[in-house]
Design a protein around this motif. Structure first.
Motif, PDB file in Angstrom:
ATOM      1  N   LYS A 462       0.059  -0.924  -0.234  1.00 23.67           N
ATOM      2  CA  LYS A 462       0.101  -0.643   0.519  1.00 23.67           C
ATOM      3  C   LYS A 462       0.852   1.054  -0.514  1.00 23.67           C
ATOM      4  CE  LYS A 462      -3.664  -1.477   2.205  1.00 23.67           C
ATOM      5  NZ  LYS A 462      -4.440  -3.529   1.848  1.00 23.67           N
ATOM      6  N   GLU A 463       1.739   1.102   0.941  1.00 21.99           N
ATOM      7  CA  GLU A 463       3.379   2.765   0.725  1.00 21.99           C
ATOM      8  C   GLU A 463       3.254   2.727  -0.280  1.00 21.99           C
ATOM      9  OE1 GLU A 463       6.742   3.523   2.928  1.00 21.99           O
ATOM     10  OE2 GLU A 463       6.047   1.863   3.543  1.00 21.99           O
ATOM     11  N   LEU A 464       4.037   1.094  -1.011  1.00 25.63           N
ATOM     12  CA  LEU A 464       5.044   1.528  -1.985  1.00 25.63           C
ATOM     13  C   LEU A 464       4.389   2.005  -3.199  1.00 25.63           C
ATOM     14  CD1 LEU A 464       7.828   1.294  -3.722  1.00 25.63           C
ATOM     15  CD2 LEU A 464       7.275  -1.599  -3.799  1.00 25.63           C
ATOM     16  N   ALA A 465       3.033   1.068  -3.810  1.00 32.66           N
ATOM     17  CA  ALA A 465       1.941   2.010  -5.197  1.00 32.66           C
ATOM     18  C   ALA A 465       2.364   3.167  -5.218  1.00 32.66           C
ATOM     19  CB  ALA A 465       1.166   0.974  -4.984  1.00 32.66           C
ATOM     20  N   PRO A 466       2.049   4.033  -4.464  1.00 31.92           N
ATOM     21  CA  PRO A 466       1.566   5.659  -4.978  1.00 31.92           C
ATOM     22  C   PRO A 466       2.535   5.796  -5.763  1.00 31.92           C
ATOM     23  CG  PRO A 466       1.080   5.019  -3.069  1.00 31.92           C
ATOM     24  CD  PRO A 466       1.132   3.721  -3.630  1.00 31.92           C
ATOM     25  N   ALA A 486      11.981 -12.443 -10.903  1.00 32.89           N
ATOM     26  CA  ALA A 486      12.357 -11.050 -11.294  1.00 32.89           C
ATOM     27  C   ALA A 486      11.616 -10.881 -12.561  1.00 32.89           C
ATOM     28  CB  ALA A 486      13.430  -9.891 -11.328  1.00 32.89           C
ATOM     29  N   MET A 487      11.605 -11.470 -13.510  1.00 32.64           N
ATOM     30  CA  MET A 487      11.063 -11.621 -14.407  1.00 32.64           C
ATOM     31  C   MET A 487       8.909 -11.452 -14.729  1.00 32.64           C
ATOM     32  SD  MET A 487      13.735 -13.258 -17.216  1.00 32.64           S
ATOM     33  CE  MET A 487      12.819 -14.177 -17.758  1.00 32.64           C
ATOM     34  N   GLU A 488       8.770 -12.171 -13.850  1.00 35.14           N
ATOM     35  CA  GLU A 488       7.921 -13.047 -13.718  1.00 35.14           C
ATOM     36  C   GLU A 488       7.061 -11.621 -13.090  1.00 35.14           C
ATOM     37  OE1 GLU A 488       5.766 -14.975 -14.796  1.00 35.14           O
ATOM     38  OE2 GLU A 488       3.648 -14.504 -13.351  1.00 35.14           O
ATOM     39  N   GLY A 489       7.134 -11.660 -11.738  1.00 35.89           N
ATOM     40  CA  GLY A 489       7.083  -9.604 -11.601  1.00 35.89           C
ATOM     41  C   GLY A 489       7.113  -8.645 -12.267  1.00 35.89           C
ATOM     42  N   ALA A 490       7.582  -8.587 -12.921  1.00 27.83           N
ATOM     43  CA  ALA A 490       8.230  -7.376 -14.147  1.00 27.83           C
ATOM     44  C   ALA A 490       6.143  -7.913 -14.909  1.00 27.83           C
ATOM     45  CB  ALA A 490       8.476  -7.390 -14.888  1.00 27.83           C
ATOM     46  N   LEU A 491       6.262  -9.431 -15.435  1.00 26.65           N
ATOM     47  CA  LEU A 491       5.291  -9.558 -16.116  1.00 26.65           C
ATOM     48  C   LEU A 491       3.894  -9.416 -15.161  1.00 26.65           C
ATOM     49  CD1 LEU A 491       4.167 -10.536 -18.696  1.00 26.65           C
ATOM     50  CD2 LEU A 491       4.019 -13.046 -17.902  1.00 26.65           C
ATOM     51  N   LYS A 492       4.120  -9.206 -14.572  1.00 28.34           N
ATOM     52  CA  LYS A 492       3.005  -9.641 -13.618  1.00 28.34           C
ATOM     53  C   LYS A 492       2.161  -7.784 -13.727  1.00 28.34           C
ATOM     54  CE  LYS A 492       1.355 -12.505 -13.691  1.00 28.34           C
ATOM     55  NZ  LYS A 492       1.726 -13.723 -14.277  1.00 28.34           N
ATOM     56  N   MET A 493       3.385  -6.699 -13.695  1.00 29.59           N
ATOM     57  CA  MET A 493       2.990  -5.438 -13.277  1.00 29.59           C
ATOM     58  C   MET A 493       2.019  -4.796 -14.830  1.00 29.59           C
ATOM     59  SD  MET A 493       5.659  -2.312 -11.538  1.00 29.59           S
ATOM     60  CE  MET A 493       5.940  -3.473  -9.585  1.00 29.59           C
ATOM     61  N   LYS A 494       3.030  -5.480 -15.772  1.00 24.71           N
ATOM     62  CA  LYS A 494       2.819  -5.186 -17.089  1.00 24.71           C
ATOM     63  C   LYS A 494       0.829  -5.584 -17.697  1.00 24.71           C
ATOM     64  CE  LYS A 494       7.503  -5.755 -19.014  1.00 24.71           C
ATOM     65  NZ  LYS A 494       8.176  -7.184 -19.113  1.00 24.71           N
ATOM     66  N   GLU A 495       1.054  -7.368 -17.123  1.00 28.28           N
ATOM     67  CA  GLU A 495      -0.417  -7.206 -17.610  1.00 28.28           C
ATOM     68  C   GLU A 495      -1.723  -6.253 -17.206  1.00 28.28           C
ATOM     69  OE1 GLU A 495       0.811 -11.325 -16.199  1.00 28.28           O
ATOM     70  OE2 GLU A 495      -0.784 -11.669 -17.582  1.00 28.28           O
ATOM     71  N   VAL A 496      -0.865  -5.708 -15.929  1.00 31.06           N
ATOM     72  CA  VAL A 496      -2.184  -5.456 -14.990  1.00 31.06           C
ATOM     73  C   VAL A 496      -2.273  -3.633 -14.767  1.00 31.06           C
ATOM     74  CG1 VAL A 496      -3.092  -7.476 -14.214  1.00 31.06           C
ATOM     75  CG2 VAL A 496      -1.648  -5.838 -12.395  1.00 31.06           C
ATOM     76  N   VAL A 497      -0.966  -3.802 -15.173  1.00 30.99           N
ATOM     77  CA  VAL A 497      -0.959  -1.947 -14.358  1.00 30.99           C
ATOM     78  C   VAL A 497      -0.743  -1.241 -15.848  1.00 30.99           C
ATOM     79  CG1 VAL A 497       0.950  -0.221 -13.202  1.00 30.99           C
ATOM     80  CG2 VAL A 497       0.207  -2.455 -12.564  1.00 30.99           C
ATOM     81  N   PRO A 585       5.208 -11.172  -3.003  1.00 29.07           N
ATOM     82  CA  PRO A 585       4.818  -9.607  -2.790  1.00 29.07           C
ATOM     83  C   PRO A 585       4.401  -8.804  -4.156  1.00 29.07           C
ATOM     84  CG  PRO A 585       6.696 -10.160  -1.503  1.00 29.07           C
ATOM     85  CD  PRO A 585       6.410 -10.895  -1.717  1.00 29.07           C
ATOM     86  N   LEU A 586       5.357  -9.289  -5.061  1.00 35.12           N
ATOM     87  CA  LEU A 586       5.468  -8.858  -6.476  1.00 35.12           C
ATOM     88  C   LEU A 586       3.967  -8.468  -7.035  1.00 35.12           C
ATOM     89  CD1 LEU A 586       8.715  -9.887  -8.028  1.00 35.12           C
ATOM     90  CD2 LEU A 586       7.959  -7.584  -7.180  1.00 35.12           C
ATOM     91  N   GLN A 587       3.248  -9.538  -7.249  1.00 32.34           N
ATOM     92  CA  GLN A 587       1.936 -10.026  -7.319  1.00 32.34           C
ATOM     93  C   GLN A 587       0.898  -9.444  -6.922  1.00 32.34           C
ATOM     94  OE1 GLN A 587       1.519 -13.885  -6.197  1.00 32.34           O
ATOM     95  NE2 GLN A 587       2.338 -14.996  -8.350  1.00 32.34           N
ATOM     96  N   MET A 588       1.416  -8.584  -5.594  1.00 33.52           N
ATOM     97  CA  MET A 588       0.316  -8.026  -4.670  1.00 33.52           C
ATOM     98  C   MET A 588       0.812  -6.542  -4.909  1.00 33.52           C
ATOM     99  SD  MET A 588       0.604  -9.902  -0.812  1.00 33.52           S
ATOM    100  CE  MET A 588      -0.576  -8.947  -0.449  1.00 33.52           C
ATOM    101  N   ILE A 589       2.315  -6.245  -5.595  1.00 33.94           N
ATOM    102  CA  ILE A 589       2.166  -4.280  -5.286  1.00 33.94           C
ATOM    103  C   ILE A 589       1.755  -3.896  -6.950  1.00 33.94           C
ATOM    104  CG2 ILE A 589       4.495  -4.723  -6.444  1.00 33.94           C
ATOM    105  CD1 ILE A 589       3.886  -1.963  -4.991  1.00 33.94           C
ATOM    106  N   ALA A 590       1.597  -5.449  -7.927  1.00 35.23           N
ATOM    107  CA  ALA A 590       0.762  -5.353  -9.502  1.00 35.23           C
ATOM    108  C   ALA A 590      -0.633  -4.808  -8.974  1.00 35.23           C
ATOM    109  CB  ALA A 590       1.045  -6.517 -10.646  1.00 35.23           C
ATOM    110  N   TYR A 591      -1.205  -5.772  -7.685  1.00 35.96           N
ATOM    111  CA  TYR A 591      -2.318  -5.770  -7.524  1.00 35.96           C
ATOM    112  C   TYR A 591      -2.718  -4.525  -7.230  1.00 35.96           C
ATOM    113  CZ  TYR A 591      -7.251  -6.676  -5.783  1.00 35.96           C
ATOM    114  OH  TYR A 591      -8.732  -6.301  -5.578  1.00 35.96           O
ATOM    115  N   GLU A 592      -1.866  -3.996  -6.273  1.00 37.28           N
ATOM    116  CA  GLU A 592      -2.463  -2.614  -5.555  1.00 37.28           C
ATOM    117  C   GLU A 592      -1.880  -1.550  -6.853  1.00 37.28           C
ATOM    118  OE1 GLU A 592      -2.811  -3.203  -2.257  1.00 37.28           O
ATOM    119  OE2 GLU A 592      -3.756  -1.267  -1.793  1.00 37.28           O
TER     120      GLU A 592
END
Ligand code: F6R
Length: 614
Positions: A462-466, A486-497, A585-592
């Motif tokens: 919650k703190e990091l997302a903004p 790291a690659m999977e975290g980046a993919l999650k973020m691209k997909e939803v952010v 945490p990478l899945q969760m930051i992407a969601y947030e």
């Protein structure tokens, strides 16, 4: 928060006041609501008075099977149905549920798994039962039948059944000679619906809210026996009747499946607790991993391919097989496999195809090529065991994540990785290799550690997302086993952010990409305990250029001192567990971040769950 097992098959049972033609229609509507739980096969059984039970079942989804059998025109005063997501036994008509007892007096269906199925099967066979299916549901029906036939009441019979059948499941049964329907909850979700002219039971709430707003949430260990007017709930462990509160729901049906979450994406992140537990329990009890380990052991060379998230999982698996079992593997994206290796794959080699859906075209191309050339054996690592790859490859190992509804993969990634770690350890044992760094006890800690990791990440994301939302681009770096993470975290973020994070190997960052770092450029570092000095030095290269540094991993004084933000995981002190947990945490930051932008993470723009095109 107590979560049920991930959705896997759906069951429903209903008793009406009297025979009615609306029975079939109601059951089809319930099945449509439950259809996300399984579309490998659907079966419906109805009865009227003490007449014979009419059972119809076949492979296909509810729309297909209803067209075939006219379920919606079936009439009677009671019925049960099941929608199957295959976990044991291929999806075919024989394995479809509900299933009869041998004398066809009783019919039953379940969801979940009976983990000691082979043991129960053997025992019942010694007592004269003959089995027609590979399905654990048949053993559950016969076990219940055996006890009811011996003159026991449903309460006594189910007490005996749950004393013998292990696993997480829910089941529903009815008999020709009784108006009562019985249902038991032992791990999978189960709800009782109450109305003036019927009572029903179902795996989920929306299929009940379709007909009535009054319901009872059943708990593990509850047996409910009901007809159209009355029901009684018997606690199997305590051997007593109890009352449970009746709720009048005001929930919006469309959102009820995701409860208590707003999206499947987050629900499925949480389902990684039960998903990893399920995998460990089923691998342990069924030995389903054995053929895969043998194929890996005997192969001349092993090539492993997948796409997207499945590729990241297999890349992490490649590290496990090297480190733990000393098995070299050639990992590739599925679409890259033939250009890279088609002229070198040969007799005795093994092609491992990793896919959640088991239908991805890029993998089908590799399979078709191998089949046509007959050069190597194929083995699939899949979630959907009714898929083309699962059914056609020479071998198959399931990952037991059950249905994943959100388009971006989360829980299936983690179970793919768990599958590789488990089989790497088994292969090392088969080869007599004394591997270090992970034990079976460590591995069995994963489900609880996943729970702790999710809890630990809730506030920090919650703190990091903004902060991250201010930047259209960033890097996520990993070294060794955290590179695929790291690659999977980046993919999650691209997909939803819909931003541009790049996941790459940390040591490679200085060979060019470092040039992008200037004031406030964010770089996330996913660390392993043994790489701390190296990671700190890579972090300093960013910090001295005024970039923002985020640490993802186990906390330490060194990171605390220099990092601007932290996404912590529990201090497990173990590189393998670290590699599994740090994606969370990478899945969760992407969601947030997606939620903050108003994006729907379950259905990202331009994407689809199964890609059957080149
Ligand atoms: C990412 C994602 C996709 C899939 C890829 C392969 O969240 O879902 O990248 O991983 O399309 O799909 P499967 O595993 O079904 O072959």
């Amino acid at each position: 928060m107590v979560l049920e097992l991930p959705p896997m098959c759906g069951i429903f049972g209903i008793v009406l006041k009297k025979r009615s033609a609306k029975l079939g229609d109601m059951m089809v509507r319930a099945a449509e609501r439950l259809s996300y739980r399984g579309y490998d096969s659907v079966g419906m059984a109805v009865a009227n008075g003490d007449g014979a039970i009419d059972l119809r079942k076949d492979v296909g989804n509810i729309a297909q099977t209803n067209e075939q059998f006219g379920y919606d025109r079936m009439s009677g005063d009671r019925g049960i149905l099941q929608l199957r997501w295959a976990t044991f036994g291929v999806p075919n008509t024989v394995n479809a549920q509900p299933l009869f007892s041998p004398d066809e007096v009783m019919v039953g269906a379940h969801n979940g798994n009976i983990t000691n199925d082979p043991f129960i099967r053997e025992k019942l066979e010694r007592e004269g039962y003959k089995f027609l299916t590979e399905n654990d549901g048949e053993r559950l029906v016969c076990l219940t039948h055996k006890h009811l036939k011996n003159g026991k009441s449903p309460e006594e019979a189910y007490t005996a059944v749950i004393g013998e059948a292990e696993g997480d499941f829910a089941s529903v049964f009815m008999r020709r000679d009784s108006r009562e329907v019985y249902a038991v909850k032992m791990g999978s979700s189960l709800y009782l619906g109450l109305a003036d002219d019927f009572i029903c039971v179902s795996s989920d709430l929306p299929s009940i809210l379709e007909f009535t707003r009054k319901y009872v949430r059943l708990e593990n260990g509850d047996l409910v026996v009901f007809n159209d007017r009355d029901y009684r709930i018997f606690r199997l462990p305590e051997q007593e009747y109890i009352e449970r509160p009746v709720t009048v729901s005001d929930i919006d049906i469309e959102n009820a499946n995701k409860e208590p979450f707003a999206h499947f994406f987050m629900k499925e992140i949480h389902e990684q607790v039960e998903g990893t537990r399920s995998l460990l329990s089923l691998y342990g009890s069924t030995g389903v991993w054995k053929d895969f380990v043998e194929a890996l052991d005997k192969a001349n060379r092993v090539f492993i391919s997948g796409a997207g998230t499945s590729y990241h999982a297999l890349l992490l698996g490649t590290y496990y097989f090297n480190k733990i079992a000393r098995l070299p593997i050639f990992p590739t994206w599925a679409s890259q496999m033939l250009p890279l290796y088609s002229n070198t794959v040969g007799e005795g080699d093994l092609l491992v195809l990793v896919s959640q859906s088991g239908e991805t075209k890029d993998l089908m191309n590799v399979y078709d090529w191998a089949k046509e050339k007959r050069v190597a054996k194929t083995f699939s690592v899949v979630n959907n065991i009714g898929s083309t790859l699962a059914l056609h490859c020479d071998g198959m190992i399931p990952i037991y994540s059950y249905l994943e509804i959100s388009v971006p993969a989360t829980k299936t990634y983690t179970n793919q990785v768990m599958c590789f770690l488990y089989t790497a350890m088994k292969l090392a044992e088969r080869r007599g290799i004394a591997y270090k760094g992970i034990t079976w006890d460590d591995l069995h800690r994963v489900p609880e550690l996943v729970r702790e990791t999710i809890a630990a990440a809730e506030e920090p994301v919650k703190e990091l997302a903004p902060v991250l939302l201010k930047h259209p681009s960033m890097h996520i770096l990993g070294q060794d086993m955290t590179h695929p993470v790291a690659m999977e975290g980046a993919l999650k973020m691209k997909e939803v952010v819909y931003n541009h994070p790049e996941g790459m190997y940390s040591s490679e960052f200085k060979h060019g990409p470092l040039a992008v770092v200037d004031k406030d450029y964010p770089v996330l570092f996913v660390s392993l305990p043994e790489n701390e000095d190296l990671v700190l030095s890579h972090m300093n290269e960013v910090i001295c250029r005024e970039g923002i540094v985020v640490h993802v991993g186990q906390p330490s004084r060194g990171y605390d001192k220099i990092c601007h933000y932290k996404l912590p995981i529990p201090a497990v002190g173990n590189p393998y567990l670290n590699s599994i947990l740090s994606v969370i945490p990478l899945q969760m930051i992407a969601y947030e971040m997606a939620i903050a932008l108003g994006n729907n993470p379950d259905q990202p723009r331009n994407l689809s769950k199964t890609l059957t095109v080149d």
